[in-house]
Motif scaffolding. Structure first.
Motif, PDB file in Angstrom:
ATOM      1  N   SER A 100     -12.999  -0.237   0.417  1.00 48.49           N
ATOM      2  CA  SER A 100     -11.765  -0.861   0.841  1.00 48.49           C
ATOM      3  C   SER A 100     -11.045   0.024   1.834  1.00 48.49           C
ATOM      4  CB  SER A 100     -10.865  -1.117  -0.359  1.00 48.49           C
ATOM      5  OG  SER A 100     -10.551   0.101  -0.957  1.00 48.49           O
ATOM      6  N   CYS A 101     -11.603   1.176   2.082  1.00 48.98           N
ATOM      7  CA  CYS A 101     -10.949   2.093   3.003  1.00 48.98           C
ATOM      8  C   CYS A 101     -12.013   2.693   3.907  1.00 48.98           C
ATOM      9  CB  CYS A 101     -10.244   3.181   2.212  1.00 48.98           C
ATOM     10  SG  CYS A 101      -9.619   4.487   3.245  1.00 48.98           S
TER      11      CYS A 101
ATOM     12  N   LEU B 171      -5.040   6.391  -2.058  1.00 49.32           N
ATOM     13  CA  LEU B 171      -4.451   5.125  -1.623  1.00 49.32           C
ATOM     14  C   LEU B 171      -4.182   4.285  -2.852  1.00 49.32           C
ATOM     15  CD1 LEU B 171      -6.846   4.838   1.298  1.00 49.32           C
ATOM     16  CD2 LEU B 171      -4.389   4.851   1.523  1.00 49.32           C
TER      17      LEU B 171
ATOM     18  N   LEU C 177      -7.491  -0.120   5.917  1.00 42.38           N
ATOM     19  CA  LEU C 177      -7.405  -0.499   4.516  1.00 42.38           C
ATOM     20  C   LEU C 177      -7.523  -2.002   4.432  1.00 42.38           C
ATOM     21  CD1 LEU C 177      -4.288   1.555   3.510  1.00 42.38           C
ATOM     22  CD2 LEU C 177      -6.622   2.311   3.697  1.00 42.38           C
TER      23      LEU C 177
ATOM     24  N   TRP D 107       0.833  -1.192   0.000  1.00 45.09           N
ATOM     25  CA  TRP D 107       0.000   0.000   0.000  1.00 45.09           C
ATOM     26  C   TRP D 107       0.871   1.246   0.000  1.00 45.09           C
ATOM     27  CZ3 TRP D 107      -5.116   0.004  -0.663  1.00 45.09           C
ATOM     28  CH2 TRP D 107      -5.818  -1.175  -0.413  1.00 45.09           C
TER      29      TRP D 107
END
Lengths: 683, 837
Positions: free
Chosen positions: B488-489, B422, B476, B402
């Protein structure tokens, strides 16, 4: 210095005419310049670029080319005539019709025996230069298309002629065309347009240089008829070419207002073969450069924007001297404004009419530097159109405002102004001796008129209501042939001073109508002069900025003048580039002399010490900002005022108000036609 | 204090390649450029760095090819030496010691054994004035030579090497400085000076920027501050000199160069457009626009085939004709590095701001830009005063899966725009792919951002602290292949403390603790439960840096404050363990060891201390590392560990410390052992690039792949040739190496050559076969030579004699030796034959 009420006048919308052609004579160092209205001007380059003579224009005469043959000046124009000028009487001497349609160009061979003109019908006509006149000799082979430009080879055997799309080389003896050089047309859309060879130069090494309407300057081998180099210098036309006397430098003028210099340089230090290389670009014009002259030390250019620019070549002159400064001549070096001191009326002279204005009035009081409320605005009283085709050459208004006189090359007219100058009537009965004049002047009491005519003589006429009476002719000594360009009568009516372009200043006694004395001849032409009302001292200012004061009573230079010559004038004063065009006196303070040029007027206080050569020449503005003790230390006899720019006239009225006539250059520029479009960065 | 004599600060990797004008070699295959303390040799076709010529101990300030030998080059440096290199092999040939710092070097073919250097005037050092001196290089066989003979040529020159140029075969030298141009003719020993006015009435600025001289004509081109180019001619006259003016550039002309034939003039400036002027017709111009950044230098190869431009973004563009053929990109360090230095855990590349709106991934080991990642994904508009999105923060998680970036734009009279992006690493494309964009994650600027460095299972935690007084924790999670949607976040927690502004945040190594500093208070949180565990405070000034100890020291938390205090808290007792007073500008923990590096600003220069939180004595300290304040540094893990036993250099075993100086130079620390290793490896490297791209080369290349290192070692050791060679390759090699005039007839060679191309069936007796083969071939050759002699009989004598003189030349290949031996034999027999008759 004193304080004045100032009439600041900006309504004199004088518009100079565009420069069309130029010719420089290295022998006499004089430049002849032709303007679009047909007027000719002669500048003396050896005497501070002073405009010596002005030949007024003529409606039908469009001068396209000029040519010096020794001291004689010829012009040719689109009216199809060749004209020779009488430079002593400032008028055309004779004209010869070439019978070939409009004439585009004229050229003389280096021997000065043959004159060639290029005509619209495609012929080059040769004229033999005789002592008194010119005579047609023959035609060279006739070509299709007009002859725009031509140039003689220095040997006099060959002539190169620029035409549409091509250059022809003629054998001057047989009249046969020997070569035909085809000039490329412009690229792109202008491909279909014929290219005009605007100017051509034939060098002694048989190199031909041509400039054309496609923006090219091309260098040709004249013997083999081959192209050597092409320099594309503009997108527009290259209108003029001029080669220096030693053929090492060449200038080309373009429609963009640039002048491009080419130099004949060797590529490396020790090699001998040389090449024409483009070097400098001068941009002093906003419009087309129509005429160019390459003198030994400078490039002289003129064009649509009416200015004559003398750009010294810095490699040929001493740096930081008077010669190295660029000069622009935008206004004539003589006064076009006449001010009636008693009546407060102004006379403006235009080529084709005269204007009479009454000054405005104000009764307020204001602070120094501020502006006063106007009670009555200025008023245009009369606009007087000239008669005939000849342009006005000189005019005068009597101090009382009651008489007006003007002269053209062919006629002289005198008018009586009545009812406060509102009504006008022509004085029809004039003495026969009053012929067309070069310069006019009224006496201070408006009782006499002085008119200069040929051979430096001055005709004196007494002005009376029903009839004007011829009083006599003032004649200088025998042998004076040059025209009088300055006339000045003393206030007490006793003296008349005349100056001619031979630098002679004569003073006449008007009571006896005889020559009183001749001021010692100084080497520079007088540009302005006046006789002091009380002391009868004659103040003369010359083209090299020198000032002399001559006592008419004692017939010698005054003490102050001697002191001035001994100490010398300040270098900044001497380096000014416009001549003094007017001298007056302050009646309140007899020690004051008021002189004026284009950029300043100066009150010379004879009682104060002269500026030291090593000191800084402060003008009044900076002096005022100095602290008190310094001011005393730096003050001097020359009080310069630069508040007003582009001054055409400064005159002191009887009521001690100052008349200042300005003609801002911006106003002239705004009246010009639009220049060619140019891509400017970031537009 | 600890001894540290063997640790130096050097430039290694990421140094400027646009500092001085690059040089293209005569064959246009290599490009030499000064880069930090060394000279880099690049291949112009492959963009690879072929050699790095190391040896100078200070900044290299100039490189020129030796005029009398185009395979050698001089380089000069601020360390006061000129070094002569064989740049094809990367060998230092000679070192000339001048004794003064050299700012640039100039040579010409006209002057043999003399180089011209610019040194600062010896008399007074305060007013920076420079002079051009001629250095007579003594002829001597020694490696290190002192060059005592200096003679001044021109005083008061510019230190910019572009302002001095030799003209027309070195007959004159032109130097421009400020507002005057000076031309010195060597033959006449005469100087001409030309002055310009400072400003013209129309607003032109006349200061000279650069000079170029026409190679054939007496013509000097000068570039000026207002973008004008003047072509000076006739300058052997003090008065009748003349110049013409060309004007295209809107800003200062920074560099100019004539092509070797003199037909074109190349010029460049801030506009990042290369302008090509025809010398004979200056109204015709060609342009190469959009070169990316301002042009700083232009160079043309001696054959005129290539030209290259250096750019202000540390890039060299190689241009063929008027087309870009190759780009050598160095590390871009602009005016400011807002993202700080980072190391990508996956590629071990250095990550920082690159081009506007981009992140650059720069491999320090290979000293090469890996790739640029477009973060902002918006067109960058080159316009003064225009505010655009800037990447201000970047963070990586421990595994490199990430990456989080923050970009911001502050427009006048408008609200701040913030984006948190991200990026997930995509295995397929081997690069980061945008995963989530969070618009306006905070209400105000983000001051700090960090990932939880613990090896997490499913989720990763990101902390962002902002000036709005909050810090946020983001969860995350990588989406499983089945589930398509769903965030996803997620923002997991928003923390604040008394409305104070958080400035630093830091995770402990195991991820169990999070320390966030709120101005002068440090708060310690548990990320699992989001409980405020403890507050530590050391009034009265705000905390500047925060750093957890690692490994054995993980119970310590270190912080620096604005009032020059370094504090170490023990987290077990929640008390201050120790504190000391020093003005620390940067505190940095090594991720692999327990060492902590502290850059301490003291009296205008920066000192470095490396210490363990548990020990009172620093492991290492170095005074005056560089001038100015160090605000960016990073520990980059080494790929292979160093085996250093010395105590002082042990801290460099696991990772290397890089830092950026105030003038944006990337520096690092090196040990003596490491340096020696590098030097040794560079000398061993031998690359034979001299074979042209022909079918033969392809054949040979194939063979070489097999032999590779073995061949090199075999040759250098001088052992009998090459046991593992495939059959016949020796013959081919011999064929190619032997001069053509001594080769046997083609018919013979052909069969041999074809044989060599056949694949051998079995390499059973590797030891014996080659020897046998050699024997055989030798015999065969003898036969053939016999044949030749019968046909070509006598007139060979001349050539033989010549060849017998040749052996003096040092590099003899095996094949040549053999040839020689045979020739000797032959010669002898032939002589005896002659005697007999």
């Amino acid at each position: 210095m004193g304080e004045f009420k100032v009439h600041r006048i900006r309504f004199f919308d004088y518009m100079p005419s565009a420069i069309r052609a130029m010719a420089f004579s290295t022998r006499t160092e004089r430049l002849a310049l032709a303007r679009a209205d047909g007027a000719l001007e002669i500048f003396n380059f050896s005497d501070n670029y002073f405009q010596e003579k002005v030949l007024p224009g003529h409606d039908g005469r469009a001068v396209e080319a000029l040519c010096w043959v020794g001291p004689r000046l010829f012009s040719a124009g689109l009216n199809g005539e060749i004209t020779e000028y009488d430079l002593e009487n400032l008028r055309p001497r004779y004209t010869v019709d070439a019978y070939g349609g409009p004439i585009w160009t004229i050229g003389v061979n280096s021997q000065g025996t043959l004159l060639a003109v290029g005509c619209e019908d495609g012929t080059v006509k040769m004229f033999e230069v005789l002592k008194e006149r010119i005579q047609f000799q023959r035609n060279l082979d006739r070509q299709r298309g007009r002859i725009i430009s031509l140039s003689w080879h220095p040997s006099g055997t060959l002539i190169a002629a620029g035409m549409m799309d091509m250059i022809r080389i003629f054998d001057a003896e047989t009249g046969r065309a020997t070569h035909r050089l085809v000039v490329d047309r412009g690229a792109g859309a202008s491909k279909s347009k014929e290219v005009v060879v605007w100017s051509i130069a034939f060098l002694s090494d048989y190199t031909i240089i041509s400039s054309d309407s496609a923006g090219k300057v091309q260098i040709w081998d004249g013997l083999n008829g081959t192209l050597i180099r092409t320099h594309l210098i503009t997108k527009w036309d290259v209108l003029a070419l001029s080669v220096s006397q030693d053929e090492s430098s060449l200038v080309a003028g373009t429609s963009e207002g640039t002048v491009v210099q080419f130099q004949f340089l060797s590529s490396t230090v020790d090699r001998l073969d040389k090449d024409w290389v483009r070097t400098r670009t001068f941009k002093n014009h906003s419009h087309d450069v129509r005429a160019l002259a390459h003198t030994e030390t400078a490039v002289v250019s003129g064009g649509m924007d009416t200015q004559l620019v003398v750009r010294p070549l810095l490699d040929k002159v001493e740096k930081n001297t008077r010669e190295s400064a660029i000069r622009k001549v935008s206004f004539p070096h003589r006064s076009l404004v006449c001010c009636a001191k008693k009546a407060g009326v102004l006379l403006f002279q235009f080529p084709d009419h005269l204007e009479l204005w009454r000054l405005g009035e104000s009764d307020g009081y204001g602070k120094p530097g501020g502006s006063l409320p106007v009670k009555r605005g200025p008023e245009k009283l009369i606009q007087l159109k000239r008669k005939g085709e000849d342009h006005i050459c000189c005019s005068a208004l009597s101090p009382c405002g009651g008489w007006l006189a003007y002269s053209t090359v062919t006629s002289f007219r005198l008018y009586r102004l009545l009812n406060g100058s509102i009504s006008i009537c022509k004085v029809s009965k004039l003495p026969k001796d009053l012929r067309p004049a070069h310069q006019l002047c009224f006496s201070t009491d408006s009782s006499k008129l002085f008119a200069s005519s040929s051979n430096s003589s001055v005709v004196v006429v007494a002005l009376n209501e029903p009839e004007c009476k011829y009083l006599g002719t003032l004649k200088a000594k025998y042998g004076c042939r040059q025209p009088v360009h300055l006339l000045s009568a003393s206030d007490n009516g006793k003296w008349l001073a005349t100056a001619n372009t031979d630098c002679e200043v004569h003073v006449y006694n008007l009571d006896k109508l005889k020559l009183h004395c001749t001021v010692p001849v100084y080497g520079s032409c007088p540009t302005a002069m006046a006789i002091h009302p009380t002391t009868s001292n004659l103040v003369v200012v010359h083209a090299d900025q020198q000032i002399f004061e001559y006592s008419l009573v004692k017939k010698e230079y005054t003490e102050w003048s001697r002191r001035l010559q001994k100490q010398g004038l300040h270098s900044l004063w001497l380096e000014r580039d416009t001549p003094i065009t007017h001298v007056t006196f302050n009646p309140k303070n007899p020690a004051h002399i008021i002189v004026q040029d284009l950029f300043m007027f100066c009150i010379i206080d004879k009682s104060l010490p002269l500026p030291e050569a090593k000191n800084v020449l402060y003008n009044q503005m900076t002096l005022r900002s100095l602290p008190e003790p310094d001011r005393v230390l730096h003050s001097h006899g020359f009080k310069i005022c630069k508040d007003f720019q582009h001054l055409l006239c400064v005159s002191l009225l009887e009521d001690h108000s100052l008349v200042v006539v300005e003609r801002p250059l911006l106003d002239i520029v705004s009246q010009l036609p639009a220049p060619v479009r140019q891509k400017k960065f970031a537009t | 204090m600890v001894e540290h004599g063997d640790i130096r600060v050097v430039r290694r990797g990421g140094s400027k390649i646009n500092f001085r004008q690059p040089v293209i070699t005569n064959d246009s295959r290599l490009l030499l450029c000064a880069s930090g303390h060394s000279v880099k040799v690049f291949s112009t076709s492959t963009e690879e760095c072929v050699h790095e010529l190391r040896g100078h101990t200070d900044l290299v300030t100039g490189v020129v090819v030796k005029p009398s030998n185009h395979l050698q080059a001089y380089s000069c440096s601020l360390d006061g030496t000129i070094r002569l290199w064989d740049f094809t092999d990367g060998i230092l040939i000679k070192t000339y010691d001048i004794g003064y710092s050299i700012y640039s070097i100039h040579t010409s073919a006209f002057h043999k054994g003399v180089v011209f250097t610019v040194t600062s005037t010896i008399s007074d050092k305060k007013s920076e004035s420079f002079q051009l001196v001629a250095v007579h290089l003594p002829q001597s066989g020694d490696q290190l030579v002192k060059a005592p003979e200096l003679s001044a040529v021109i005083s008061d020159v510019s230190s910019n090497p572009g302002a001095i140029v030799f003209g027309r075969g070195g007959e004159y030298i032109a130097s421009a400085n400020g507002l005057h141009l000076e031309v010195f003719f060597f033959k006449k020993q005469k100087t001409y000076r030309f002055f310009l006015k400072k400003d013209t009435k129309t607003g032109g600025k006349n200061t000279f920027m650069c000079v170029a001289a026409h190679p054939k004509d007496d013509c000097i081109a000068t570039g000026h501050e207002d973008g004008k180019i003047r072509l000076w001619r006739n300058f052997n006259h003090q008065k009748e000199y003349t110049y013409s003016t060309l004007h295209w550039h809107s800003n200062a002309v920074s560099s100019m160069c004539f092509t070797p034939e003199g037909t074109n003039l190349l010029s460049g400036g801030v506009e990042s457009v290369l302008v090509q002027w025809r010398y004979n017709d200056v109204s015709q111009r060609d342009f190469l626009p959009r070169l990316g950044a301002a042009i700083t230098h232009i160079a043309v190869s001696p054959d005129g085939a290539l030209s290259c431009t250096s750019h202000s973004d540390n890039k060299i563009t190689i241009i063929q004709g008027i087309k870009v053929s190759a780009v050598l990109q160095g590390l871009v360090t602009g005016e400011s590095v807002e993202t700080d230095l980072m190391v990508d855990p996956r590629s071990k590349a250095l990550v920082l701001n690159g081009k506007p709106g981009h992140l650059q991934f720069y491999s320090l080991k290979r000293d090469k830009l890996l790739y640029n990642l477009d973060i902002v994904q918006q067109e960058y508009i080159h316009q003064l005063g225009l505010q655009q999105f800037k990447v201000v923060k970047v963070a990586f998680d421990a595994s490199g899966n990430w990456m989080a970036t923050v970009e911001e734009r502050k427009q006048k009279d408008a609200e701040q725009e913030l984006n948190l992006k991200l990026w997930a690493f995509d295995e397929q494309t081997q690069s980061f792919v945008l995963n989530t964009t969070v618009a306006d994650p905070h209400e105000s600027r983000i001051t700090a951002m960090c990932f939880c460095q613990a090896a997490a299972s499913q989720t990763t935690m990101l902390i962002s602290a902002s000036e709005d007084g909050h810090f946020k924790a983001w969860q995350l999670r990588r989406l499983a292949p089945g589930e398509d949607d769903g965030p996803s976040c997620l923002c997991d927690f928003v923390g604040a403390y008394r409305g104070l502004v958080p400035y630093c945040c830091c995770f402990s190594a195991d991820g169990s603790l999070l320390a966030v500093s709120f101005q002068e208070v440090v708060t310690v949180w548990s990320p699992a439960s989001w409980e405020l565990l403890a507050t530590l405070s050391q009034p009265p000034k705000a905390i500047r840096n925060l750093c957890f100890g690692r490994l054995s020291c993980s119970k310590y938390l270190l912080g620096t404050t604005d009032d020059h205090l370094l504090c170490c808290w023990n987290l077990l007792t929640c008390s201050l363990e120790w504190s000391t007073s020093m003005d620390i500008s940067l505190l940095l923990g090594d991720p692999l060891t327990e060492n902590i590096a502290a850059f301490c600003c003291h009296a205008g220069s920066t000192d470095l201390f490396v210490f363990k939180p548990s020990e009172p004595r620093p492991v290492f300290s170095l005074k005056a590392v560089c001038s100015g304040k160090v605000t960016h540094a990073v520990f980059a893990p080494r790929e292979e560990m160093l085996e250093s036993c010395e105590e002082s250099s042990q801290w460099l075993n696991h990772s290397q410390l890089y830092f950026l100086t105030q003038c944006m130079d990337l520096m690092t620390f090196t040990t003596k052992a490491e340096e020696e290793k590098l030097m040794a490896s560079s000398k061993q490297l031998l690359i034979d690039d001299s074979v042209a791209m022909t079918p033969f080369y392809l054949l040979l290349g194939k063979h070489r792949k097999g032999e590779s290192g073995a061949a090199a070692s075999g040759e250098s050791a001088g052992r009998p040739p090459l046991p593992p060679l495939p059959q016949g390759s020796g013959a081919v090699k011999e064929l190619l190496r032997t001069p053509a005039h001594v080769l046997p007839s083609t018919s013979f060679l052909c069969s041999m050559f074809v044989k060599s191309l056949l694949v051998s069936v079995g390499d059973a007796s590797e030891e014996s076969k080659p020897a046998e083969e050699e024997m055989k071939s030798e015999k065969e050759e003898e036969d053939s030579e016999g044949d030749m002699e019968s046909s070509a009989s006598r007139p060979e004598r001349g050539s033989l004699a010549r060849r017998s003189a040749e052996p003096a030349a040092p590099p003899l290949t095996k094949a040549q030796l053999r040839e020689l031996r045979r020739v000797k034999k032959l010669d002898h027999s032939w002589l005896t034959g002659l005697l007999r008759s």
